[in-house]
Design an enzyme around this catalytic site. Structure first.
Site, mmCIF file in Angstrom:
data_model
loop_
_atom_site.group_PDB
_atom_site.id
_atom_site.type_symbol
_atom_site.label_atom_id
_atom_site.label_comp_id
_atom_site.label_asym_id
_atom_site.label_seq_id
_atom_site.Cartn_x
_atom_site.Cartn_y
_atom_site.Cartn_z
ATOM 1 N N GLU A 42 0.882 -1.454 0.038
ATOM 2 C CA GLU A 42 0.236 -0.271 0.054
ATOM 3 C C GLU A 42 0.937 1.275 0.381
ATOM 4 O O GLU A 42 0.392 2.219 -0.131
ATOM 5 C CB GLU A 42 -1.230 0.337 0.845
ATOM 6 C CG GLU A 42 -1.878 -1.383 1.214
ATOM 7 C CD GLU A 42 -3.022 -1.408 0.148
ATOM 8 O OE1 GLU A 42 -3.311 -0.362 -0.542
ATOM 9 O OE2 GLU A 42 -3.117 -2.274 -0.715
ATOM 10 N N CYS A 82 1.439 -4.442 -10.354
ATOM 11 C CA CYS A 82 2.542 -5.340 -11.754
ATOM 12 C C CYS A 82 1.972 -6.312 -12.568
ATOM 13 O O CYS A 82 1.647 -7.486 -11.226
ATOM 14 C CB CYS A 82 3.747 -5.505 -11.557
ATOM 15 S SG CYS A 82 5.490 -6.025 -11.645
HETATM 16 ZN ZN LIG Z 1 -2.555 -2.612 -4.677
HETATM 17 ZN ZN LIG Z 2 6.831 -4.970 -10.419
#
Ligand SMILES: [Zn+2]
Ligand SMILES: [Zn+2]
Lengths: 194, 453
Positions: free
Chosen positions: A146, A156
């Site tokens: 966070e 990602c």
């Molecule tokens: Zn997240």
């Molecule tokens: Zn990453």
């Protein structure tokens, strides 16, 4: 997006609801080993009051985050605190909102606070024996995830990256505890330890 | 879809909290999201942008989610739709599924479920567009009629197509109308490495200058009165594929200049736009006009002609290759019979004679129409001469009058001459006599060629 504008400079941790002090201290210790920012636990006895999600025994994550962001503003002003101090709330209760059944953590890009609920991070939620060490480890990694959002990172797609989206504890455990090279390079300097 | 292209999502819900929550959530996940509170605004955005997925709330004031779904099915048939509903209206969601929605999801969403659903929709979508591309390319590969034929002229056309198709060379297809120039373009595209991308056709002669410009090059929002949204031109649509410029001889001088620039630079600037967009296309152009004489008369730019005229494929008219008439006629007969589920359909010997004798001014297209009409209106399984449109109504064909053998012979020769457009060689061939015999008969019966044919 200018990373310096959102760059967190210090972290202040506090309990939200019935969080055991050893758990809070454990999380602070773990996070402070991973980040290059000063970390401290606030010993506060004021209650963070927040509304529940209508019809559910859950805290409203959006309101909780807004409440913490408001309190973070005070921390960012000397002499109480330093500019760029991010308030990290460790919540005892489960949280969600009208749209989502639950959240493990909540933060906004460039926001002044993050909130992580330990309710679903504890094995007891899934009917398993308590494991405070596992709960603290998961909570610390969620806090770091966070905080990276606060610093401007999005999710990602790499499987072993801490910024991978995780909607259940298995996924949280699977993605491990490190940022991929690309995500790490996007974080502000001094964010990571070492 | 390339990995770099973000998944585009449209969220339609009258509740602010839903829009904010979902918008933020999808954005964190790397998607491009637009959130609107009403169906009306959703339709406006869909007209303007391309979306991969739309999440629609069932209950909204004004036009509800189901009606919006129906409208979107028309406006953006490719869009994957997920219906969002509260527990109470699951029946409505089931109706949405019957109406073609991809799935529905009940509020509040388990993030895990929503995430899986969106992933599935994403995979479903890329599979679907892949399937469509494959299907279209298979259709394009199916034998085009223009290329049916065993005459030396058509063999030459077939060889040219085969050798030029795999290259990126610009091809100019010439030939009278109805010879099947578009089918040659399809065959070139189908035989090229670009076949999995689009073949985009522009009928240049059918459009007014201004319309043609924005059709070819696209336009920006507000480029002219009525340009409410930006529009991708055919050159951009043909990116990675082939653009077929039909009736290129009809293009105005101004558009010729712009075409030349696009062909030289391989970039397109939309009407009213500033930024040139690079696009990768191959050009096949076609015309039934004599471009070379148009160049001499100053009606067609010489530099553009040189650009287009890298490889020229001339499709000879059907009347120049009578040997192809019968195989083509049989090819069409098979096709229409199959379409109508008829078995063992054939031509009577007289019908074959009549088909071979006809001048076919409308070329392959006329032949195709004649056969289709005969199959539909005639009395299969045998197609007779009477079933062919020209044998009864052919303009100018003299009627056989009288009962004497001489009268019948005179009438028959006159009819065949008329049908072959007074081509003595072909008429003699049809009648089964040599040219000398036919000349003698023409003199003996005092048959005269009509002044204008
Ligand atoms: Zn997240
Ligand atoms: Zn990453």
């Amino acid at each position: 997006m200018s990373p310096s504008a959102l760059s967190p400079s210090a972290l202040a941790f506090r309990a939200v609801g019935a969080i055991a002090q050893p758990l809070l201290r454990d999380v602070v210790t773990r996070v402070s080993r991973m980040v290059g920012l000063p970390c401290r636990a606030l010993a506060l006895d004021d209650e963070v009051r927040t509304a529940s999600v209508v019809g559910r025994k859950q805290w409203d994550a959006d309101r909780l985050l807004a409440e913490l962001e408001m309190r973070a503003e005070a921390l960012a002003v000397p002499p109480i605190g330093a500019p760029g101090t991010v308030l990290v709330g460790l919540a005892a209760e489960d949280m969600g909102n009208a749209i989502f059944t639950h959240f493990f953590g909540r933060a906004r890009i460039g926001g002044g606070a993050v909130v992580v609920s330990v309710a679903r991070l504890s094995p007891t939620f899934y009917g398993m024996p308590d494991d405070p060490d596992l709960t603290a480890r998961r909570a610390s990694l969620e806090v770091l995830h966070e905080l990276a959002h606060v610093a401007g990172l999005r999710h990602c797609t790499l499987p072993n990256c801490l910024m991978r989206l995780a909607h259940n504890v298995e996924a949280i455990d699977l993605r491990g505890g490190a940022f991929c090279a690309e995500c790490a390079s996007r974080l502000p300097r001094h964010f990571l330890a070492g | 879809m390339t990995a770099a292209e973000p998944f585009r999502i449209l969220v339609v819900d009258d509740e602010t909290i839903v829009r904010e929550s979902l918008g933020g959530w999808f954005r964190e996940d790397g998607c491009k999201v637009d959130c609107v509170p009403s169906s009306r605004e959703a339709l406006r955005l869909v007209a303007e942008n391309r979306y991969d997925l739309a999440l629609l709330d069932v209950k909204m004031p004004g036009m509800d989610g189901l009606e919006l779904q129906a409208r979107l099915a028309e406006a953006a048939p490719d869009l994957t739709i997920i219906i969002m509903t509260a527990y109470a209206s699951v029946d409505t969601a089931v109706r949405a599924l019957k109406q073609g929605a991809y799935d529905y999801i009940v509020k509040p969403f388990d993030p895990d479920d929503l995430s899986h659903l969106v992933r599935r929709a994403q995979e479903h979508r890329s599979l679907r567009s892949e399937n469509r591309r494959l299907r279209e390319s298979l259709e394009a590969v199916a034998t085009p009629e223009s290329i049916v034929g065993t005459s030396p002229q058509m063999r030459r056309v077939q060889e040219l197509i085969a050798s030029v198709a795999p290259t990126d060379a610009t091809v100019l297809v010439t030939g009278k109308s109805g010879t099947g120039k578009e089918l040659v373009a399809k065959a070139i595209h189908a035989g090229s490495p670009r076949r999995l991308n689009a073949l985009v056709t522009v009928h240049c002669g059918a459009l007014a200058e201004g319309v043609l410009e924005s059709e070819l090059f696209g336009h920006e929002k507000g480029a002219f009165t009525g340009a409410a949204y930006h529009h991708k031109g055919k050159f951009e649509q043909a990116d990675g594929g082939t653009i077929f410029l039909d009736e290129i001889g009809e293009v105005s001088p101004r558009v010729q200049v712009e075409l030349l620039r696009v062909l030289e630079e391989k970039t397109v600037t939309r009407v009213g736009g500033k930024q040139p967009v690079p696009t990768d296309f191959r050009v096949v152009a076609a015309t039934n006009r004599d471009l070379e004489s148009m160049v001499k008369e100053g009606k067609f730019r010489e530099d553009l002609w040189w650009r287009l005229n890298v490889v020229t494929i001339l499709i000879p008219p059907l009347s120049d290759r009578p040997d192809d008439i019968e195989p083509l006629a049989r090819h069409f007969l098979d096709r229409f019979a199959r379409q109508m589920n008829l078995k063992d359909v054939s031509f009577s010997p007289e019908a074959i004679v009549a088909l071979k004798a006809h001048p076919w001014p409308g070329n392959v297209r006329e032949l195709q129409n004649a056969i289709e009409r005969a199959v539909v209106l005639g009395k299969p399984p045998v197609i007779r001469m009477d079933d062919l449109p020209f044998s009864v109504t052919h303009g100018g064909a003299p009627r056989i009058t009288g009962r004497k053998l001489e009268d019948v012979e005179r009438g028959h020769i006159a009819a065949v001459l008329s049908e072959t457009n007074w081509n003595i060689t072909r008429a003699a061939d049809v009648l089964g006599v040599d040219r000398g015999t036919l000349y003698n008969k023409i003199q003996r019966y005092k048959l005269e060629r009509p002044a204008s044919v």
